[in-house]
Design a protein around this motif. Structure first.
Motif, mmCIF file in Angstrom:
data_model
loop_
_atom_site.group_PDB
_atom_site.id
_atom_site.type_symbol
_atom_site.label_atom_id
_atom_site.label_comp_id
_atom_site.label_asym_id
_atom_site.label_seq_id
_atom_site.Cartn_x
_atom_site.Cartn_y
_atom_site.Cartn_z
ATOM 1 N N THR A 189 0.835 -1.198 0.000
ATOM 2 C CA THR A 189 0.000 0.000 0.000
ATOM 3 C C THR A 189 0.869 1.248 0.000
ATOM 4 O OG1 THR A 189 -0.021 0.102 2.395
ATOM 5 C CG2 THR A 189 -1.777 -1.165 1.344
ATOM 6 N N MET A 190 0.209 2.383 -0.207
ATOM 7 C CA MET A 190 0.881 3.677 -0.073
ATOM 8 C C MET A 190 -0.051 4.576 0.702
ATOM 9 S SD MET A 190 2.600 4.760 -3.636
ATOM 10 C CE MET A 190 4.373 4.907 -3.623
ATOM 11 N N GLN A 191 0.514 5.616 1.297
ATOM 12 C CA GLN A 191 -0.337 6.580 1.979
ATOM 13 C C GLN A 191 -0.544 7.782 1.093
ATOM 14 O OE1 GLN A 191 1.090 7.305 6.052
ATOM 15 N NE2 GLN A 191 -0.971 6.646 6.609
ATOM 16 N N LEU A 202 -2.723 11.313 1.056
ATOM 17 C CA LEU A 202 -3.582 12.265 1.768
ATOM 18 C C LEU A 202 -4.216 11.629 3.008
ATOM 19 C CD1 LEU A 202 -5.485 13.546 -1.419
ATOM 20 C CD2 LEU A 202 -3.417 14.537 -0.416
ATOM 21 N N GLY A 203 -3.406 10.872 3.740
ATOM 22 C CA GLY A 203 -3.901 10.293 4.979
ATOM 23 C C GLY A 203 -4.672 9.003 4.820
ATOM 24 N N HIS A 204 -4.927 8.574 3.553
ATOM 25 C CA HIS A 204 -5.604 7.299 3.351
ATOM 26 C C HIS A 204 -4.583 6.234 2.977
ATOM 27 C CE1 HIS A 204 -9.738 8.933 3.238
ATOM 28 N NE2 HIS A 204 -9.108 10.028 2.830
ATOM 29 N N THR A 205 -4.815 5.024 3.437
ATOM 30 C CA THR A 205 -3.956 3.929 3.010
ATOM 31 C C THR A 205 -4.607 3.279 1.798
ATOM 32 O OG1 THR A 205 -3.298 3.581 5.282
ATOM 33 C CG2 THR A 205 -2.805 1.815 3.722
ATOM 34 N N VAL A 206 -3.924 3.355 0.659
ATOM 35 C CA VAL A 206 -4.491 2.892 -0.610
ATOM 36 C C VAL A 206 -3.597 1.792 -1.173
ATOM 37 C CG1 VAL A 206 -5.192 3.581 -2.934
ATOM 38 C CG2 VAL A 206 -5.310 5.227 -1.063
ATOM 39 N N LEU A 225 -11.929 8.157 -4.922
ATOM 40 C CA LEU A 225 -11.800 7.441 -3.641
ATOM 41 C C LEU A 225 -12.962 6.474 -3.444
ATOM 42 C CD1 LEU A 225 -10.410 10.064 -1.117
ATOM 43 C CD2 LEU A 225 -9.353 7.929 -1.867
ATOM 44 N N VAL A 252 -12.394 3.506 -5.571
ATOM 45 C CA VAL A 252 -11.341 2.656 -4.996
ATOM 46 C C VAL A 252 -11.897 1.850 -3.822
ATOM 47 C CG1 VAL A 252 -9.235 2.718 -3.621
ATOM 48 C CG2 VAL A 252 -9.361 3.998 -5.763
ATOM 49 N N THR A 306 -12.088 -2.019 -3.569
ATOM 50 C CA THR A 306 -11.383 -2.657 -2.455
ATOM 51 C C THR A 306 -12.345 -3.589 -1.732
ATOM 52 O OG1 THR A 306 -10.355 -0.516 -2.233
ATOM 53 C CG2 THR A 306 -9.695 -2.175 -0.658
ATOM 54 N N ARG A 349 5.944 -1.431 4.035
ATOM 55 C CA ARG A 349 6.452 -0.064 4.061
ATOM 56 C C ARG A 349 7.022 0.190 5.445
ATOM 57 N NH1 ARG A 349 2.507 3.600 4.485
ATOM 58 N NH2 ARG A 349 0.923 2.070 3.876
ATOM 59 N N GLN A 396 -0.206 -8.292 3.163
ATOM 60 C CA GLN A 396 0.710 -7.153 3.283
ATOM 61 C C GLN A 396 -0.071 -5.844 3.419
ATOM 62 O OE1 GLN A 396 3.855 -7.092 0.367
ATOM 63 N NE2 GLN A 396 4.309 -4.932 0.731
ATOM 64 N N SER A 397 -1.111 -5.690 2.593
ATOM 65 C CA SER A 397 -1.889 -4.448 2.635
ATOM 66 C C SER A 397 -2.606 -4.300 3.967
ATOM 67 C CB SER A 397 -2.897 -4.423 1.486
ATOM 68 O OG SER A 397 -2.214 -4.454 0.264
ATOM 69 N N GLU A 430 -0.031 -3.296 6.589
ATOM 70 C CA GLU A 430 0.401 -1.905 6.426
ATOM 71 C C GLU A 430 -0.697 -0.940 6.875
ATOM 72 O OE1 GLU A 430 3.576 -2.456 2.714
ATOM 73 O OE2 GLU A 430 1.617 -1.584 2.330
ATOM 74 N N ARG A 431 -1.938 -1.310 6.545
ATOM 75 C CA ARG A 431 -3.064 -0.461 6.946
ATOM 76 C C ARG A 431 -3.149 -0.390 8.469
ATOM 77 N NH1 ARG A 431 -6.711 -2.057 3.165
ATOM 78 N NH2 ARG A 431 -6.203 -0.233 1.888
ATOM 79 N N ASP A 479 -0.293 1.745 9.830
ATOM 80 C CA ASP A 479 -0.590 3.170 9.614
ATOM 81 C C ASP A 479 -1.493 3.683 10.722
ATOM 82 O OD1 ASP A 479 0.901 3.415 7.373
ATOM 83 O OD2 ASP A 479 -0.761 3.263 5.951
ATOM 84 N N ARG A 496 -0.764 6.440 14.231
ATOM 85 C CA ARG A 496 -1.449 7.715 14.360
ATOM 86 C C ARG A 496 -1.681 8.095 15.812
ATOM 87 N NH1 ARG A 496 -5.458 7.071 9.925
ATOM 88 N NH2 ARG A 496 -3.813 7.276 8.381
#
Lengths: 331, 151
Positions: free
Chosen positions: A128-130, A132-136, B8, B11, B15, B113, B139-140, B143-144, B147, B151
């Motif tokens: 994933t990548m971040q 704008l604060g979202h994990t996409v 978004l 997506v 998702t 990441r 993995q996703s 990572e989520r 993240d 925070r």
């Protein structure tokens, strides 16, 4: 570059060719700016994905043909001089070779990369990548980047092809081919990434392999065309698919001339323009003025025919075409 | 802002359809069996092992991740290299042990990441965890979670 190019060496360009060259140059500058932006965008989203790394290298490789075109277009303007008695037309041949090798390299690299990945059974990781604060999931960003890098070449390639034909510019045609390869690989990458997203680890490799095969074929044809021209084969059409029809036309015009007995003609592609040598066995004595008249009549056939030599000889040289195609005995 | 919102939404919709998926189904198995097999290799400041007791900041993150999936962690304590081998054989689902983004194991396992950065002797170190190569849903998800935890 200031103003419009009016000459390729000593050859004056008709208005249609002038306009086409001007457009082609402008297209190449726009294309270069766009490609550079693609290189940056793909670099930013590629992460550890092998497929994206390949797409990035391709984008870098596709910078070569436009640069080669612009450099060559700059050089061929110079008029002939004692040091360069044939002008600088061969710059096109060298640029064509550079562009062709870039295309072939891109195809071979893609075959190697996707093939070795498939054989090793690599499961490509896309995390994933971040944003704008979202994990996409990075796959979505990669697909967006591929759409961006794929749309341009479709348009650029389509605009370049007719210009390449008008200018008899093989560099430009090779470049249009490269654009086609670009958007096809972008499409393959999108399918591959979607496949990976669905848990089909091999999707990427298989899609890339199919595209790579067609790019290698194109690249090989271009390399062959470029080396043929540099090796002074008989002049061919801009896509190297056949002997150029002007060869027959020059023969026909010469044959129609009253003082001409036997005739042999050879045309070679210098890059844009042809160098024509017409060997004639006259039926009777011939004057220099008659030779000049024939030369200018031939030059009048096409803008590409400027460097025409009419040589009266006692005997025709061996291995030079004497019959129009289709009229030769046994061919 | 509107096109971005649409993008978004699209997506999120896709998702929801389950992209990405794991070729070997790691994430689904963890969720359905309720067991996350995690390899822990002792590393100063990240993973401490004392008998059967596995502790440390990375251990806590993995426990939290497992909980978010409705699973319990089954710890396997081993050295880094055996852990990578076990992961390649599909015997563990996750690996922690002070891995950094400079890890030489990157081509063999899927590195996340960087989830945290620390400064060690004036050099920045980016900390990562590992999951089986190409198990992109796993993995996703990790990572989520990381993240969110950061925070």
């Amino acid at each position: 570059m200031s103003g419009r190019t009016t000459h390729f060496g000593a050859t004056s360009l008709p208005p249609e060719q002038r306009a086409a060259l001007h457009r082609a140059k402008r297209l190449q500058y726009v294309g270069l700016a766009y490609l550079t932006s693609c290189v940056v965008v793909v670099y930013l989203v590629m992460g550890s994905s092998q497929a994206m790394k390949v797409a990035w290298i391709e984008d870098l490789l596709s910078l070569i043909p436009p640069i080669a075109f612009l450099l060559a277009a700059h050089r061929v303007r110079l008029p002939p001089s004692p040091a360069h008695p044939y002008g600088r037309h061969r710059a096109i041949g060298t640029a064509h070779l550079a562009a062709a090798v870039a295309l072939l390299a891109m195809g071979l690299f893609l075959v190697y990369d996707s093939g070795s990945g498939l054989i090793a059974g690599d499961h490509p990781p896309i995390g994933t990548m971040q944003v704008l604060g979202h994990t996409v999931w990075s796959g979505w960003l990669m697909i967006a980047a591929m759409v961006y890098t794929g749309v341009g070449p479709v348009i650029l390639g389509r605009l370049k092809q007719p210009l390449a034909r008008t200018l008899h510019d093989k560099v430009l045609l090779a470049d249009a081919d490269m654009n086609k390869a670009d958007w096809m690989t972008a499409g393959a990458a999108i399918l591959g990434i979607l496949g990976i997203g669905l848990g089909l680890w091999w999707a990427d490799g298989v899609a890339a392999m199919v595209i790579a095969t067609s790019i290698v074929k194109d690249g090989w044809t271009q390399v062959k065309g470029a080396t043929d021209d540099l090796g002074d084969t008989e002049a061919k059409t801009v896509d190297d698919s056949a002997v150029h029809p002007l060869v027959d036309e020059v023969l026909a015009v010469t044959r129609r001339t009253s003082w001409v007995g036997k005739v042999a003609v050879r045309l070679r592609d210098m890059g844009h323009v042809f160098h024509a040598e017409v060997f004639v066995v006259p039926v009777e004595g011939v004057t220099a003025a008659q030779c000049d008249d024939l030369a200018s009549e031939i030059a009048g056939l096409d803008w590409k025919l400027d460097d025409v030599v009419v040589a009266p000889v006692a005997e025709l040289p061996d291995g030079v075409r004497t019959q129009q195609r289709g009229l030769e005995p046994g061919e | 802002m509107r096109p971005l919102t649409w993008a978004l939404a699209l997506v999120l919709l896709l998702t929801g359809c389950g992209i990405p998926r794991d070729p070997d189904g790691t994430l689904e198995r963890v969720q359905s069996s309720g067991v996350l097999r995690a390899a822990a290799s002792p590393a100063e400041g990240s993973v401490a092992v004392d008998g059967d007791d596995v502790t440390g900041p990375e251990v806590e993150l993995v426990e939290g991740f497992a909980e978010s999936l409705g699973a319990e962690v089954e710890w396997h304590v081993m050295g880094e290299e055996p852990a990578v081998d076990a992961m390649e054989r599909g015997e563990v689902d996750l690996l922690v042990g002070g891995l950094t983004d400079q890890s030489p194991y990157a081509p063999k396992v899927g590195m996340t990441r960087p989830y945290a950065e620390s400064v060690d002797h004036g050099e920045a170190t980016k900390h990562v965890m590992a999951v089986p190569m190409g198990e992109n849903a796993m993995q996703s998800a990790l990572e989520r979670y990381l993240d969110g935890a950061a925070r």
